[in-house]
Design a protein around this motif. Structure first.
Motif, mmCIF file in Angstrom:
data_model
loop_
_atom_site.group_PDB
_atom_site.id
_atom_site.type_symbol
_atom_site.label_atom_id
_atom_site.label_comp_id
_atom_site.label_asym_id
_atom_site.label_seq_id
_atom_site.Cartn_x
_atom_site.Cartn_y
_atom_site.Cartn_z
ATOM 1 N N GLY A 87 0.944 -1.280 0.032
ATOM 2 C CA GLY A 87 0.090 -0.133 0.076
ATOM 3 C C GLY A 87 0.805 1.488 0.175
ATOM 4 O O GLY A 87 0.633 2.147 -0.711
ATOM 5 N N VAL A 88 1.895 1.118 0.758
ATOM 6 C CA VAL A 88 2.878 2.398 0.824
ATOM 7 C C VAL A 88 3.473 2.731 -0.541
ATOM 8 O O VAL A 88 3.521 3.948 -1.014
ATOM 9 C CB VAL A 88 3.879 2.396 1.923
ATOM 10 C CG1 VAL A 88 5.043 3.227 1.938
ATOM 11 C CG2 VAL A 88 3.216 2.330 3.257
ATOM 12 N N LYS B 10 12.445 3.647 9.041
ATOM 13 C CA LYS B 10 12.382 2.089 9.452
ATOM 14 C C LYS B 10 11.034 2.091 10.195
ATOM 15 O O LYS B 10 10.918 2.798 11.326
ATOM 16 C CB LYS B 10 13.556 1.820 10.257
ATOM 17 C CG LYS B 10 14.782 2.073 9.558
ATOM 18 C CD LYS B 10 15.900 1.607 10.440
ATOM 19 C CE LYS B 10 17.465 1.994 10.051
ATOM 20 N NZ LYS B 10 18.246 1.457 10.879
ATOM 21 N N ILE B 11 10.082 1.051 9.913
ATOM 22 C CA ILE B 11 8.992 0.659 10.568
ATOM 23 C C ILE B 11 9.012 -0.613 11.286
ATOM 24 O O ILE B 11 9.458 -1.495 10.620
ATOM 25 C CB ILE B 11 7.655 0.756 9.373
ATOM 26 C CG1 ILE B 11 7.720 2.053 8.819
ATOM 27 C CG2 ILE B 11 6.487 0.411 10.304
ATOM 28 C CD1 ILE B 11 7.435 3.368 9.651
ATOM 29 N N LEU C 122 -5.899 -0.771 14.290
ATOM 30 C CA LEU C 122 -5.884 0.237 13.120
ATOM 31 C C LEU C 122 -6.248 -0.597 11.879
ATOM 32 O O LEU C 122 -5.883 -1.811 11.692
ATOM 33 C CB LEU C 122 -4.316 0.586 13.079
ATOM 34 C CG LEU C 122 -4.064 1.609 13.901
ATOM 35 C CD1 LEU C 122 -2.450 2.280 14.012
ATOM 36 C CD2 LEU C 122 -4.836 2.716 14.274
ATOM 37 N N GLY C 123 -6.925 0.123 10.893
ATOM 38 C CA GLY C 123 -7.172 -0.665 9.674
ATOM 39 C C GLY C 123 -6.084 -0.313 8.551
ATOM 40 O O GLY C 123 -5.120 0.689 9.052
ATOM 41 N N LEU C 124 -5.984 -0.938 7.507
ATOM 42 C CA LEU C 124 -4.906 -0.785 6.564
ATOM 43 C C LEU C 124 -4.555 0.642 6.118
ATOM 44 O O LEU C 124 -3.543 1.018 6.158
ATOM 45 C CB LEU C 124 -5.226 -1.824 5.469
ATOM 46 C CG LEU C 124 -4.140 -1.740 4.393
ATOM 47 C CD1 LEU C 124 -2.913 -2.216 4.716
ATOM 48 C CD2 LEU C 124 -4.625 -2.742 3.146
ATOM 49 N N GLU D 51 -1.221 5.541 5.686
ATOM 50 C CA GLU D 51 -1.160 6.774 5.447
ATOM 51 C C GLU D 51 -0.080 7.272 6.695
ATOM 52 O O GLU D 51 0.857 8.262 6.704
ATOM 53 C CB GLU D 51 -2.648 7.458 6.076
ATOM 54 C CG GLU D 51 -3.464 7.492 4.752
ATOM 55 C CD GLU D 51 -2.937 7.762 3.508
ATOM 56 O OE1 GLU D 51 -2.038 8.875 3.199
ATOM 57 O OE2 GLU D 51 -2.962 6.888 2.257
ATOM 58 N N THR D 52 0.019 6.909 7.821
ATOM 59 C CA THR D 52 0.726 6.884 9.070
ATOM 60 C C THR D 52 2.396 6.978 8.317
ATOM 61 O O THR D 52 3.134 7.819 8.507
ATOM 62 C CB THR D 52 0.732 6.116 10.189
ATOM 63 O OG1 THR D 52 -0.480 6.088 10.793
ATOM 64 C CG2 THR D 52 1.834 6.279 11.057
ATOM 65 N N ILE D 53 2.648 5.856 7.580
ATOM 66 C CA ILE D 53 4.045 5.503 6.947
ATOM 67 C C ILE D 53 4.342 6.625 6.217
ATOM 68 O O ILE D 53 5.241 7.289 5.946
ATOM 69 C CB ILE D 53 4.025 4.178 6.628
ATOM 70 C CG1 ILE D 53 3.888 3.068 7.742
ATOM 71 C CG2 ILE D 53 5.523 4.092 5.896
ATOM 72 C CD1 ILE D 53 3.936 1.755 7.351
#
Ligand code: C5P
Length: 221
Positions: A22-23, A145-146, A204-206, A211-213
């Motif tokens: 997604g990102v 980095k996540i 959290l939803g996908l 969006e956070t990343i």
């Protein structure tokens, strides 16, 4: 110039693949699934009748396996020895044998080198790379980095929904077993990398995680 790397690490079933793809799609970045590479090597070893519990047999056979990873987040592909194994690598047999194979340092050495060359040769502005040791070993200089986590029950439920398994307890057990092997191995174990941002996706939803990343990338880019 080298691409902008977003490292996404975390345990099995934490939502890494959907999130990383997604990102990449949101940012127009390439995508590399390193777990698929470990799975593809495992598939090829099983085809050859190699005992995946025998580390020296694995180390001896692995260099002959030719792995080619597609990096399109909309349609990721993986080939082993010229065969598209995208479907086969999700099977139970590969899933049960991949973590022992991934403990073998010779296998990690080969794949880390291959992963770095895919990153260096990436034609897009950036690449989202998912795995267990991306922020710690494969791309320690990645600007974002996540470390993605989720409760074990949430992870098992998600994975069972993906695979169509009705045995959630069995799925939970298989995830826990892989986590244990992945976190306790000597060679680049699953761990929170220095400088990583932890995101708990349990509630959290996908779209929210993506969006956070994306926000974190836009802050530093
Ligand atoms: O991400 P996925 O569940 O497809 O990964 C399969 C297995 O490959 C993991 O359980 C782990 O043993 C191994 N792996 C690894 N290092 C990575 C990616 C995956 O050891 N960077």
């Amino acid at each position: 110039s080298s691409p902008f790397v977003v490292a996404v690490d975390g345990p099995s079933g934490s939502g890494k693949s959907s999130t990383a793809r997604g990102v990449a799609q949101r940012l127009g970045f390439a995508y590399l699934d390193t777990g698929a590479m470990y799975r593809a090597v495992t598939w090829a070893l099983l085809q050859r009748g190699v005992d995946t519990g025998d580390a020296s047999a694995v180390a001896e056979a692995a260099p002959a396996v030719r792995i080619v990873s597609g990096t399109d987040p909309g349609a990721p592909t993986i080939h082993a020895d010229g065969t598209d194994v995208s479907v086969q690598i999700r099977g139970e047999d590969v899933t049960a044998h991949v973590s022992p194979v991934a403990t073998v340092p010779a296998v990690r050495g080969l794949l880390v080198q291959l992963q770095r060359s895919v990153i260096a040769g990436c034609a897009a502005d950036g690449i989202v790379v998912e795995g267990r040791d991306i922020g710690s070993t494969v791309a320690p200089d990645a600007p974002v980095k996540i470390y993605l986590v989720a409760d074990p029950a949430a992870r098992a439920a998600r994975r069972a929904a993906e695979t169509g398994a009705t045995d959630t307890a069995g799925t939970a057990e298989s995830l826990a077993r892989r986590d244990r092997i992945d976190s306790t191995r000597a060679a680049s174990p699953l761990t929170r990398a220095d400088g990583s941002v932890e995101i708990d996706s349990t509630h959290l939803g996908l779209a929210e995680v993506v969006e956070t990343i994306v926000g974190l990338v836009q802050e530093v880019r």
